[in-house]
Design an enzyme around this catalytic site. Structure first.
Site, PDB file in Angstrom:
ATOM      1  N   ASP A   9       0.861  -1.186   0.000  1.00  0.00           N
ATOM      2  CA  ASP A   9       0.000   0.000   0.000  1.00  0.00           C
ATOM      3  C   ASP A   9       0.895   1.233   0.000  1.00  0.00           C
ATOM      4  OD1 ASP A   9      -2.117   1.702   0.133  1.00  0.00           O
ATOM      5  OD2 ASP A   9      -2.934   0.966   2.015  1.00  0.00           O
ATOM      6  N   ASP A 103      -2.681   2.490  -6.165  1.00  0.00           N
ATOM      7  CA  ASP A 103      -1.696   2.558  -5.092  1.00  0.00           C
ATOM      8  C   ASP A 103      -1.619   1.308  -4.225  1.00  0.00           C
ATOM      9  OD1 ASP A 103      -4.176   2.871  -3.970  1.00  0.00           O
ATOM     10  OD2 ASP A 103      -3.602   4.510  -2.630  1.00  0.00           O
ATOM     11  N   GLU A 104      -2.179   0.187  -4.672  1.00  0.00           N
ATOM     12  CA  GLU A 104      -2.085  -1.006  -3.850  1.00  0.00           C
ATOM     13  C   GLU A 104      -2.143  -2.270  -4.694  1.00  0.00           C
ATOM     14  OE1 GLU A 104      -5.463  -1.974  -1.295  1.00  0.00           O
ATOM     15  OE2 GLU A 104      -6.586  -0.341  -2.238  1.00  0.00           O
TER      16      GLU A 104
END
Length: 351
Positions: A9, A103-104
């Site tokens: 993350d 973003d993950e």
């Protein structure tokens, strides 16, 4: 662990990307948000979060709450480009990667010797290649890894077994776990189930009585961090949409219809570029009382034709004929992952 899953993350991703372009702002409260009166915060730096500024909070409230913050308009094309850099690093390190957002991502470390050391190498590889910092959680399942990655942000690294996760988060609110929302938390609290430990210990019969035969046992499993989901390496988008929130509420259809046309054009242009099409065309309408209404219609064949999508979206809007002023309008094409056909003019009530 028989299975070993990592969740990567990126820390305050949009802000971190912006700070690379504006290093003079490092250490200051920074907020990525639009400038319209109804804009919401996309991401806030950890310095801004100390003032209570979080993602999805109204930007105007954030300005009042943190008057010294620097506000930056979002640049999603740039964020997507930087996200691709991050994901390329992850794919170079691990064979099985499930990307779940800009973003993950989840990584399958099963069978890798010394997975803890491997996860640390991945973390450092991201930093070296992109200059960006991520938090990593590692566990026997996606659920444990997801919660662990958030436990010590920013720049966190948490490695937990299922039993360790149960013990570490026993006193936390059930809302800590993805999939347990505010309404469920409130209902649990009304029945003296206030922590994940309480939920894990609650009799299944009680949960079934409160939430039904499917959700009740599922909540119990979540509280015990029991999760056997596999990584989905070929995630196919099921829908694409475009929407806009107005600076002032719209009251007449002749004001709304040009917006629908513009949204449909933008949406279909993106679908054409991606080589995608879908069979279900829908609209989303948020009224001035914040109620959300959706309408959709499914076609026999998939389409990404702007004229066809516009025609159906306008018809749905006219049929709905908003009874109150409108804050937001959206257009969506769904069923991008479907190959079979359905009957013409089939009405779906939810997008």
């Amino acid at each position: 662990m028989e299975r070993c899953i990592a969740h990567v993350d990126m820390d305050a991703f949009y802000v971190s990307v912006e700070l690379q372009r504006r290093p003079e702002l490092i250490g200051k409260p920074v907020v990525v948000a639009g400038s319209s009166p109804r804009a919401v915060v996309t991401t806030a730096s950890y310095e801004a979060r100390k003032f209570g500024v979080q993602s999805a909070t109204p930007a105007e409230w954030a300005r009042r709450r943190c008057p010294d913050a620097v506000f930056i308009p979002p640049d999603f094309e740039h964020y997507r480009a930087r996200s691709r850099e991050v994901m390329e690093v992850l794919r170079a390190q691990v064979e099985t990667v499930e990307i779940v957002g800009l973003d993950e991502a989840y990584l399958d470390l099963t069978g890798i010797d010394r997975p803890r050391a491997a996860a640390r190498r991945i973390k450092e590889a991201v930093r070296e290649a992109t200059g960006l910092v991520c938090s990593i959680g590692v566990g026997p399942s996606k659920l444990v890894a997801k919660v662990a990655s958030d436990a010590e942000k920013p720049d966190g690294f948490v490695f937990l077994s299922r039993e360790e996760a149960c013990a570490r988060f026993a006193a936390a609110s059930p809302g800590l776990v993805p999939g347990i929302g505010p309404k469920t938390v409130k209902r649990l609290e009304e029945n003296d189930i206030r922590t994940l430990g309480d939920l894990a210990a609650a009799p299944t019969e009680q949960l079934v009585e409160l939430f039904g035969p499917r959700l009740g046992p599922h909540l119990s499993n979540l509280a015990r961090f029991e999760d056997d989901r596999l990584l989905e390496t070929d995630r196919v988008a099921k829908s694409e949409s475009r929407e806009t929130t107005f600076d002032r509420d719209l009251r007449r259809l002749d004001e709304m219809e040009p917006v629908v046309v513009k949204l449909a054009d933008e949406l279909c242009a993106g679908l054409v570029r991606a080589g995608q099409s879908g069979r279900t065309i829908g609209i989303k309408v948020r009224l001035d009382d914040f109620s959300i209404h959706t309408r959709a219609r499914s076609l026999a064949e998939p389409t990404n034709d702007s004229a066809a999508v516009t025609r159906i979206a306008l018809a749905l809007l006219r049929d709905f004929d908003p009874p109150r002023p409108v804050r937001l309008l959206g257009v969506r094409v769904a069923g991008l992952d479907e190959g079979s056909s359905v009957g013409d003019d089939q009405l779906a009530l939810a997008l």
